[in-house]
Enzyme design. Sequence first.
Site, mmCIF file in Angstrom:
data_model
loop_
_atom_site.group_PDB
_atom_site.id
_atom_site.type_symbol
_atom_site.label_atom_id
_atom_site.label_comp_id
_atom_site.label_asym_id
_atom_site.label_seq_id
_atom_site.Cartn_x
_atom_site.Cartn_y
_atom_site.Cartn_z
ATOM 1 N N GLU B 41 0.846 -1.202 0.000
ATOM 2 C CA GLU B 41 0.000 0.000 0.000
ATOM 3 C C GLU B 41 0.882 1.254 0.000
ATOM 4 O OE1 GLU B 41 -2.213 0.306 3.646
ATOM 5 O OE2 GLU B 41 -3.571 1.847 2.886
ATOM 6 N N LYS B 112 -9.364 2.313 -2.120
ATOM 7 C CA LYS B 112 -9.632 1.762 -0.789
ATOM 8 C C LYS B 112 -11.020 2.177 -0.317
ATOM 9 C CE LYS B 112 -7.040 1.346 3.602
ATOM 10 N NZ LYS B 112 -5.804 1.807 4.284
ATOM 11 N N CYS B 148 -5.366 -3.088 2.531
ATOM 12 C CA CYS B 148 -5.238 -3.105 4.002
ATOM 13 C C CYS B 148 -6.592 -3.170 4.714
ATOM 14 C CB CYS B 148 -4.403 -1.911 4.455
ATOM 15 S SG CYS B 148 -3.516 -2.215 6.011
#
Lengths: 547, 547
Positions: B41, B112, B148
């Site tokens: 990331e 995300k 994540c």
Amino acid sequence: MILALAQLNYHIGNFEHNTAKIIEAIHTAKKNRADIVIFAELAIGGYPAKDLLRTAAFLTGCQQSLHQIADHCRDIACIIGMPTPNTTGQGKALFNSAVFLANGQVQHTVNKSLLPDYDIFDEYRYFEPANTTSCVHYQGKKIALTICEDLWNASAPKLYAKNPMDQLQEENPDFIVNIAASPFSYNHLDERITTLQKQVKRSQVPLVYVNQIGAHTDVIFDGRSIVLSAEGNLIDMMASFDEDIKYYRLEKSAIVPLQAVIPLKPSPDEIPLIHQALLLGIRDYFKKLGFKKAILGLSGGIDSAVVAALACEALGPENVMAVLLPSAYSSSHSIEDALDLVRNSGCRHEIIPIQPIADAFEQGLGPVFKNLPPDTTEENIQARIRGTLLMAMANKYGYILLNTSNKSEGAVGYGTLYGDMAGALGIIGDLYKIQVYQLAAHINRNGEIIPHNTIVKPPSAELRPGQKDSDSLPEYGLLDAVLFQYIENEKSAGDIIALGFDEALVKRIISMVNHAEFKRFQGPPILRVSSKAFGNGRVMPLVAHYT
Amino acid sequence: MILALAQLNYHIGNFEHNTAKIIEAIHTAKKNRADIVIFAELAIGGYPAKDLLRTAAFLTGCQQSLHQIADHCRDIACIIGMPTPNTTGQGKALFNSAVFLANGQVQHTVNKSLLPDYDIFDEYRYFEPANTTSCVHYQGKKIALTICEDLWNASAPKLYAKNPMDQLQEENPDFIVNIAASPFSYNHLDERITTLQKQVKRSQVPLVYVNQIGAHTDVIFDGRSIVLSAEGNLIDMMASFDEDIKYYRLEKSAIVPLQAVIPLKPSPDEIPLIHQALLLGIRDYFKKLGFKKAILGLSGGIDSAVVAALACEALGPENVMAVLLPSAYSSSHSIEDALDLVRNSGCRHEIIPIQPIADAFEQGLGPVFKNLPPDTTEENIQARIRGTLLMAMANKYGYILLNTSNKSEGAVGYGTLYGDMAGALGIIGDLYKIQVYQLAAHINRNGEIIPHNTIVKPPSAELRPGQKDSDSLPEYGLLDAVLFQYIENEKSAGDIIALGFDEALVKRIISMVNHAEFKRFQGPPILRVSSKAFGNGRVMPLVAHYT
């Protein structure tokens, strides 16, 4: 319907104090025949409470206060801000809520839809945004009840996907209430009024906006609660930097003040506002922490003179100890200028020459430094001796050390960590040097407090013979202009050069700013008066490659 | 299909360095016949870049890097994290994205969905969450590409309203990729594995999880990238605290390592991990800022001994200067113990007695202090003389001062601001005193480095004759246990007392913690190894009423 707007000063976590003050205001409003009394955002508990919002003790305190307050809401309704638990089973643990109290009970709870998370704001750390909202009905009126940022998604590019007023507008509200905790910055008022006016012009109903006043470490709330007519005209603005309760009668779509209205200056001068803000910032720091006495080092220069004058005005000169800490490089005029300030302001003072201590350091370090030539090391030692002496007096007598660094030097790292950067609170750390001079002139508006010579002489740290700030730094007029573009306006080097500033100068200044992050990281909290202060509002990495 | 997992150490804002490293890894992966190489990331640009994400220079650097990297993605695909502009016209300016590169171009960008905003995370400050997501198709495979936190909404109470895997699952993906920047804390691994396993058990496909390694001021990434089988079995874990590239073949629903797998300890011991983390934390601080040499004060006590040993191991003893700064109250064994440490570790040392300087302060302050009895003022002066001497040597010779405060004393404010709290980086500031002893034992596992006497003698600040820590503080075993409940576990006083701790003790400790906020505010950044370190992860108000 009569509305009471209660603009009060809260103390974070001090439920007893806040609750008593709120209940007193409710009774005052009742006596003045108000139908509804309106308090600010997160009034119960105070704002910003930060990670106290994660503690059971704080949340229990909020609930207990609410029950005590609700009990006094008979024959009067009350709108008040507080954190409430999110019981939906998903999302953050809390809502940032406006609670509507009447008949001794909670009648309605509105949750904030738009959560600011920029600059000094980090509300999404704690709060879940509301997905939906609706008007509160009371005495035949529909109230569009909103919380601060809820009205701030009015201009493009839109920071949020929705606009809670769109939903409220469908119900044809009779008036808009916005409870706020909107911090002061000296150029924020116009934007605040314009933003509220935009909403009113869409809705065509009156608006009352209730802000907090008071300082919480760095953040200062200015109050200046606002009443707008259905046409968007500014009907009234409440006190700046002071508590205030005012009353307004709602007549169909008009809203009429029930007390004399003080004519407003359209754009108040910045410096008098900053002056008021800093006084409140100092006063609240001391009052809310239970301290009385301040100490600071007085060099004869402009920064410490202005801080001393502010401290004397805020705390009383009898509570201010100014310490002269001359070295071998202090000019005689510096001592005279400092003593003039002491005389003008009426504060107490002591004189402690630092040369014998500097000599002891020189001797102690002799075997290690051998015969290396003096450099900034020796200058920093002087600054740290002064910091240590001031802290020693603070420790011995219970003084609080005020930090006297300005924003220009904080920006470029022209200061000594643990030396002149020491202190519990930065008083003028959000003022560029040029603004410090402007503030000095304002402080002298009714007669000399800041000595004339302090104002006219060239700035110097006096850490080596004949030193001047201009030896190390660009001229302040130029430096401050570049810093303002880089910090407040967040312009890139290229942008600033395109404004006509010299390329080498811009790059040098920006490099100095970037390389001083580690110093600012350990600096004291700074009273915030600008739209971009060092501290929580500007979070830069320390270990990084800055281009 | 062969997947290469590239677990690398990035440098925030250093595009040249990061891009070269990424391109090199792409070529290595190509040579090893990988079909896709996967980076962490926000690999381009580094993480956490904080408000650099608001600067045009940083975002331009990210885009330029992307183009350079894409150009090398021929005959191989690449998944890599970076910030990308939000061009929807509403919301935050950026997305936190995973970019899929192939044929020299961006093929797909996944944003995300779930943005952490708690503890040290403040992603909503910068990023807009994605509303929707979909699988990436490549070589006949459907990849559920997540970033994540996207996989972390698996347990109740749910922190987010949605779960992006629900949407991806509808497309029946062949495997899950999670690119991460997941910081180390010594007890985090089990939770990490369990969380990933939960997702895999729902999806019934293999998962590869690529983390960063490296330290960025306070935050340390441990790597330990993870590969799970479709059944949720732990197939492999990559290096801890070190760069690593590994290869895995995807066979139908199986995933097979293409290199030897090191058998894993199910729950690795905490202290060796903390040891590795701190070494990386020190090394990266120095390397990424371009420094070589460290300085610290060596008292003969356990804290400075452990920091000295860590610094010698991380930087080489030739780059570590330990300074003994004895006062009139330093016991002879303290000097001997400090010299033993110097001998054992091989670092350089100097001795500067501080008494003559303390005498100079006493004389200077004499007229002001008159004949008031000595108190903590005089102890603080000693600590500040030491801080000033260490900073003087740092200034003169270009050393970086390491701070040696531990978490127990940082918690209760048992330290002197601008004195022993000085330093550029807190090395053991996230270790309770008990853990410092455990770390000392671990450092001595192959022979004595921390002197035996340093370990066995009672802790003392030696700021007055015969002083012991236990004069002012509860016994460390008890203190640390209460602090852990209050800080890491965020328990209230009532909760802790209910665990069986003495009420008066608990209240005293909590009061000490709350009243030391102002000190910690000005402390150095601290290498974070626990789930709740002082610093960005625990943000308390300074001006507040603590109950």
